[in-house]
Design an enzyme around this catalytic site. Structure first.
Site, PDB file in Angstrom:
ATOM      1  N   ARG A   1      69.442   6.688  12.372  1.00 50.19           N
ATOM      2  CA  ARG A   1      68.164   6.766  13.070  1.00 50.19           C
ATOM      3  C   ARG A   1      67.822   8.233  13.297  1.00 50.19           C
ATOM      4  O   ARG A   1      68.713   9.083  13.454  1.00 50.19           O
ATOM      5  CB  ARG A   1      68.235   6.023  14.407  1.00 50.19           C
ATOM      6  CG  ARG A   1      68.395   4.518  14.286  1.00 50.19           C
ATOM      7  CD  ARG A   1      67.132   3.855  13.771  1.00 50.19           C
ATOM      8  NE  ARG A   1      67.268   2.407  13.638  1.00 50.19           N
ATOM      9  CZ  ARG A   1      67.642   1.783  12.530  1.00 50.19           C
ATOM     10  NH1 ARG A   1      67.930   2.485  11.456  1.00 50.19           N
ATOM     11  NH2 ARG A   1      67.730   0.468  12.484  1.00 50.19           N
TER      12      ARG A   1
ATOM     13  N   HIS B   1      62.150   7.683   4.555  1.00 48.54           N
ATOM     14  CA  HIS B   1      62.697   6.447   5.112  1.00 48.54           C
ATOM     15  C   HIS B   1      62.689   5.322   4.070  1.00 48.54           C
ATOM     16  O   HIS B   1      62.168   4.220   4.308  1.00 48.54           O
ATOM     17  CB  HIS B   1      61.918   6.024   6.364  1.00 48.54           C
ATOM     18  CG  HIS B   1      62.739   5.172   7.298  1.00 48.54           C
ATOM     19  ND1 HIS B   1      62.607   5.205   8.666  1.00 48.54           N
ATOM     20  CD2 HIS B   1      63.715   4.257   7.055  1.00 48.54           C
ATOM     21  CE1 HIS B   1      63.439   4.350   9.229  1.00 48.54           C
ATOM     22  NE2 HIS B   1      64.132   3.764   8.262  1.00 48.54           N
TER      23      HIS B   1
END
Length: 308
Positions: free
Chosen positions: A223, A271
């Protein structure tokens, strides 16, 4: 009984709704913000919901993330005490291992250096041995363990760290705070695959970087909030780290003025390490809804005391 789909981004919401309705046209799907009679809703499907949305659902029994991450659910104020469920998909696991393997090999084989040498018509071969490189996997859940085994098949030395013991794994693992530094001290390439919790936020920081081997390399696919971004740049500039590959960021999309964009030793991707495919994942989520109707235990329920 009804299912609430609580996704704020309209295009994403419509895409998921289309897939759910194609699989289960007879189910009662309610789409935020028009949820109708709130007492009808027993199951919520969500991604980055608005604050306080769940507290108004008196008969809610479960909240299901459309992805593997659930930290954003725990950040919701006044979260009711219901089951929190996440996606565990074999494809996501394989995709992540593939991405990490590419990032490791790109660094290990110095592919970026050869790309620059090509532009200068320079021929300067150098081939290291994978057995001379120690990869440390930070986080040994299903994805971390599979990624470690994938890298071992490429003949890298791999060890891993987790909060609890992993006796079923057939490679060197460490657990507990007392062994964390021992794990770091031997690591050349650190791969972060941790869940985001209060304990793991900002774990990739300046102090940690200096516990790794000199010229260590960072791969963050966990993350964005795991990483202290300025600390990474500082450690690279001081030549403690040789660089980093990053797929997740504190702010996404990454702002155009962010220094990562132009840093030669930081490789970024938007991402894409592993992405949820609605057509596949919708079935997994609906299976859990059917388990609710049949009063069976949910699959992939989050341990709320741990946050993952």
């Amino acid at each position: 009984m009804a299912i609430a789909i609580i996704i704020q981004e309209p295009k994403l919401r419509d895409k998921w709704l289309e897939n759910f309705r194609s699989l289960a046209p007879d189910l009662d799907f309610r789409v935020w913000p028009d949820l109708g009679q709130l007492s009808d809703i027993t199951f919520a499907i969500t991604w980055r919901p608005p604050h306080n949305v769940f507290e108004n659902l008196p008969n809610l029994k479960a909240i299901h993330s459309i992805g593997a991450g659930v930290n954003y659910i725990f950040e919701t104020p006044n979260l009711p005490h219901v089951a929190i469920l996440k996606v565990v998909d074999e494809r996501l696991t394989h995709d992540m291992a593939q991405y990490v393997s590419h990032a490791v090999l790109n660094h290990f084989l110095k592919i970026s250096r050869y790309q620059k040498a090509q532009l200068k018509s320079q021929w300067s071969p150098s081939r290291p041995l994978p057995q001379e490189t120690q990869i440390g996997i930070l986080g040994l859940g299903e994805i971390g363990a599979h990624t470690a085994q994938t890298l071992r098949k490429l003949h890298f030395n791999v060890c891993g760290y987790s909060q609890s013991p992993k006796p079923h794994l057939d490679f060197q693992t460490y657990h507990g705070k007392e062994n964390f530094d021992l794990f770091l001290h031997q690591t050349d390439i650190l791969v972060c695959l941790l869940p985001l919790t209060a304990q793991t936020e900002n774990i990739l920081n300046y102090d940690l970087f200096y516990k790794l081997r000199k010229n260590a390399y960072i791969i963050n696919v966990g993350r964005g909030k795991h990483l202290v971004e300025n600390d990474l740049i500082r450690a690279i500039d001081e030549q403690q780290l040789s660089g980093a590959s990053l797929d997740v960021f504190k702010t996404e999309p990454l702002p155009s003025e962010h220094p990562f964009w132009k840093h030669e030793q930081i490789h970024i991707t938007p991402h894409i390490a592993s992405q949820t495919i609605p057509a596949r994942v919708c079935k997994l989520i609906l299976d859990n809804y059917q388990r609710q109707l049949q009063d069976l235990p949910y699959l992939n329920q989050v341990n709320q005391s741990k946050g993952y």
